[in-house]
Enzyme design. Structure first.
Site, PDB file in Angstrom:
ATOM      1  N   LYS A  22       0.831  -1.210   0.000  1.00  0.00           N
ATOM      2  CA  LYS A  22       0.000   0.000   0.000  1.00  0.00           C
ATOM      3  C   LYS A  22       0.863   1.256   0.000  1.00  0.00           C
ATOM      4  O   LYS A  22       0.587   2.217  -0.728  1.00  0.00           O
ATOM      5  CB  LYS A  22      -0.902   0.006   1.233  1.00  0.00           C
ATOM      6  CG  LYS A  22      -1.799   1.235   1.333  1.00  0.00           C
ATOM      7  CD  LYS A  22      -2.444   1.403   2.694  1.00  0.00           C
ATOM      8  CE  LYS A  22      -1.471   1.961   3.708  1.00  0.00           C
ATOM      9  NZ  LYS A  22      -2.130   2.483   4.923  1.00  0.00           N
ATOM     10  N   ASN A  23       1.937   1.239   0.806  1.00  0.00           N
ATOM     11  CA  ASN A  23       2.762   2.429   0.948  1.00  0.00           C
ATOM     12  C   ASN A  23       3.640   2.695  -0.267  1.00  0.00           C
ATOM     13  O   ASN A  23       4.259   3.762  -0.362  1.00  0.00           O
ATOM     14  CB  ASN A  23       3.626   2.325   2.203  1.00  0.00           C
ATOM     15  CG  ASN A  23       2.811   2.441   3.469  1.00  0.00           C
ATOM     16  OD1 ASN A  23       1.698   2.968   3.458  1.00  0.00           O
ATOM     17  ND2 ASN A  23       3.346   1.949   4.573  1.00  0.00           N
ATOM     18  N   CYS A 116      -4.117   7.926  10.457  1.00  0.00           N
ATOM     19  CA  CYS A 116      -4.076   7.352  11.797  1.00  0.00           C
ATOM     20  C   CYS A 116      -3.547   8.356  12.811  1.00  0.00           C
ATOM     21  O   CYS A 116      -2.611   9.102  12.531  1.00  0.00           O
ATOM     22  CB  CYS A 116      -3.174   6.105  11.806  1.00  0.00           C
ATOM     23  SG  CYS A 116      -3.934   4.648  11.056  1.00  0.00           S
ATOM     24  N   ARG A 121       2.256  14.614  12.417  1.00  0.00           N
ATOM     25  CA  ARG A 121       2.843  14.380  11.097  1.00  0.00           C
ATOM     26  C   ARG A 121       2.542  15.601  10.230  1.00  0.00           C
ATOM     27  O   ARG A 121       1.774  15.527   9.269  1.00  0.00           O
ATOM     28  CB  ARG A 121       2.284  13.099  10.474  1.00  0.00           C
ATOM     29  CG  ARG A 121       2.682  11.852  11.245  1.00  0.00           C
ATOM     30  CD  ARG A 121       2.334  10.591  10.501  1.00  0.00           C
ATOM     31  NE  ARG A 121       0.904  10.351  10.482  1.00  0.00           N
ATOM     32  CZ  ARG A 121       0.319   9.375   9.789  1.00  0.00           C
ATOM     33  NH1 ARG A 121       1.045   8.569   9.050  1.00  0.00           N
ATOM     34  NH2 ARG A 121      -0.980   9.214   9.839  1.00  0.00           N
ATOM     35  N   ASP A 307       6.294   0.917  11.798  1.00  0.00           N
ATOM     36  CA  ASP A 307       5.073   0.200  11.425  1.00  0.00           C
ATOM     37  C   ASP A 307       5.083  -1.253  11.880  1.00  0.00           C
ATOM     38  O   ASP A 307       4.054  -1.933  11.804  1.00  0.00           O
ATOM     39  CB  ASP A 307       4.867   0.255   9.897  1.00  0.00           C
ATOM     40  CG  ASP A 307       4.189   1.541   9.462  1.00  0.00           C
ATOM     41  OD1 ASP A 307       3.848   2.369  10.328  1.00  0.00           O
ATOM     42  OD2 ASP A 307       3.994   1.717   8.244  1.00  0.00           O
ATOM     43  N   ARG A 399      -7.646  -1.061   6.415  1.00  0.00           N
ATOM     44  CA  ARG A 399      -6.971  -0.026   5.635  1.00  0.00           C
ATOM     45  C   ARG A 399      -5.624  -0.529   5.109  1.00  0.00           C
ATOM     46  O   ARG A 399      -5.102   0.006   4.123  1.00  0.00           O
ATOM     47  CB  ARG A 399      -6.744   1.225   6.478  1.00  0.00           C
ATOM     48  CG  ARG A 399      -7.989   2.064   6.733  1.00  0.00           C
ATOM     49  CD  ARG A 399      -7.655   3.350   7.458  1.00  0.00           C
ATOM     50  NE  ARG A 399      -6.581   4.062   6.789  1.00  0.00           N
ATOM     51  CZ  ARG A 399      -5.507   4.557   7.391  1.00  0.00           C
ATOM     52  NH1 ARG A 399      -5.360   4.433   8.693  1.00  0.00           N
ATOM     53  NH2 ARG A 399      -4.586   5.187   6.685  1.00  0.00           N
TER      54      ARG A 399
END
Length: 418
Positions: A22-23, A116, A121, A307, A399
């Protein structure tokens, strides 16, 4: 609110294939804005954030179509530089559109992104980097507006190796005039994947995967096909699950070199890791460990990934001893410790540091996923707990994990989504 219901203490066996990351997919989807002709992306996971990014591209004027695990994007009809506020609030990755839109249309407009709640951030580094290339930035009624008469290569020196800011300036530089040098750049594999995609479009990128990246822009980027790299965080989530519960699984589409540090720690604790090839690993664990204190601190790549910190904490609950985890990336990323304690975990934590007293039994109860990776950690903890655990906030976990319940069931777990 959806739930996962897990009945623990089941040994995991079989084969699982890791989905595309996803990233990596999200910034590459944003980068399709730069193309002058259609782009086809392979192995794109079917996740909510990916669907939101598709909606954002469509709102900007692009044609987007999912074809199985592929996504087709025709960016030729893009004529809008305003990222819709309601979509921006759903997904932080929509900030990736600033650089490509500025490079292509000379303007970009967006609100502060959502995502999230794991700590501050801010987008300051994104804006700073784009300013170095010639962007003019102002706030209008709570929205950030960027304009440029043309982007020009320059040196961008980050005070911190921000992944998102590195990706944003990398995309903007791909169409900028001249050479851009990015100092103290993030080095994650997802950066390398984006750089390879931009090179296929026609930009010249040297040094991706190091702290010093040089980009020579091309105002006439073309089209390409590209396969998204495997999701290293998803791979590690499955690996830590089998390490904790015991079992024997083969993980496919797992880039072994993308998880530095994890293999050594698992092997030291007695987990057998067999690299079958560069993209396939076999993991064998008895799920029983000798007392051994473990200490980790998260850091930008190639350090221990933030993560993975929650999932690794769940794994350490099975290892007798007193363990130390220091979170150095996000100041609020230990919220899952409260939920793990509901399962019986013995953890003392503040915002940045956690002491884990491993080797004590866990018992099923009702918990809630505070964020994506914390939710994955709760699933893994439920897999080793006695009895039934209900994990609320399934949508949060989904997600980042496609068909998680189905894939865990295929390995022998007792888990259902409802």
């Amino acid at each position: 609110m959806g739930e996962f219901v897990v009945r623990g203490r089941r040994r995991l066996t079989g084969t699982v294939r890791v989905n595309g990351a996803k990233n990596a997919a999200l910034p590459i989807m944003a980068a399709t804005v730069l193309a002058s002709r259609p782009v086809l992306l392979h192995d794109v996971p079917d996740l909510r954030d990916i669907r939101v990014m598709s909606q954002v591209l469509q709102a900007l004027g692009a044609e987007v179509e999912r074809r199985g695990s592929d996504i087709f994007v025709d960016p030729r009809t893009i004529n809008n530089y305003v990222v819709p506020a309601e979509l921006m609030q759903e997904m932080r990755a929509s900030i990736f559109l600033l650089g490509p839109l500025l490079a292509r249309l000379g303007a970009a407009e967006a609100t502060q992104p959502g995502g999230c709640a794991i700590g501050q951030r801010p987008i300051d580094l994104h804006l700073y980097a784009l300013e170095q290339l010639g962007a003019r930035i102002c706030d209008e009624d709570g929205r950030t507006v960027l304009r440029a008469d043309g982007l020009h290569g320059n040196e961008v020196h980050f005070p911190f190796p921000s992944v998102g800011a590195t990706e944003n300036v990398l995309m903007a530089a791909a169409m900028a005039e001249g050479e851009t040098r990015i100092r103290n750049a993030a080095m994650e594999p997802e950066i390398v994947d984006l750089a390879q995609f931009l090179e296929k479009l026609g930009a010249t990128v040297r040094g991706a995967g190091t702290p010093d990246i040089r980009v020579t822009g091309n105002p006439h980027l073309g089209a390409t096909e590209h396969t998204i790299i495997g999701d290293r965080i998803e791979a590690a989530t499955f690996i830590l699950a089998v390490a904790a519960t015991g079992g024997d699984i083969v993980v496919q589409n797992c880039m072994v070199d993308h998880l530095p540090g994890l293999w050594t720690r698992l092997k030291e604790l007695g987990v057998m890791i067999e690299e079958l090839d560069a993209e396939t690993v076999r993991v064998v664990s008895e799920g029983v460990f000798k007392p051994c204190p473990v200490s980790i601190a998260t850091a930008p790549y190639p350090g221990f990934a933030t993560d993975l910190q929650p999932q690794f904490m769940s794994f350490l609950l099975q290892v007798p001893g007193v363990h130390l985890i220091t979170e150095r990336v996000f100041e609020n990323r230990l919220g899952h410790t409260i939920e793990l304690r509901r399962l019986g975990a013995q953890i003392v934590a503040d915002q940045r540091v956690a002491l884990i007293y491993g080797g004590h039994p866990l018992h099923g109860t009702v918990v809630t996923a505070p964020d994506l990776r914390a939710g994955a950690a709760l699933v893994n903890a439920a897999l080793i707990a006695e009895g039934e655990t209900v994990i609320r906030g399934r949508e949060v976990i989904e997600r980042g994990y496609e068909n998680l319940d189905y894939r865990l069931r295929s390995l022998g777990a007792d888990i259902v989504a409802r």
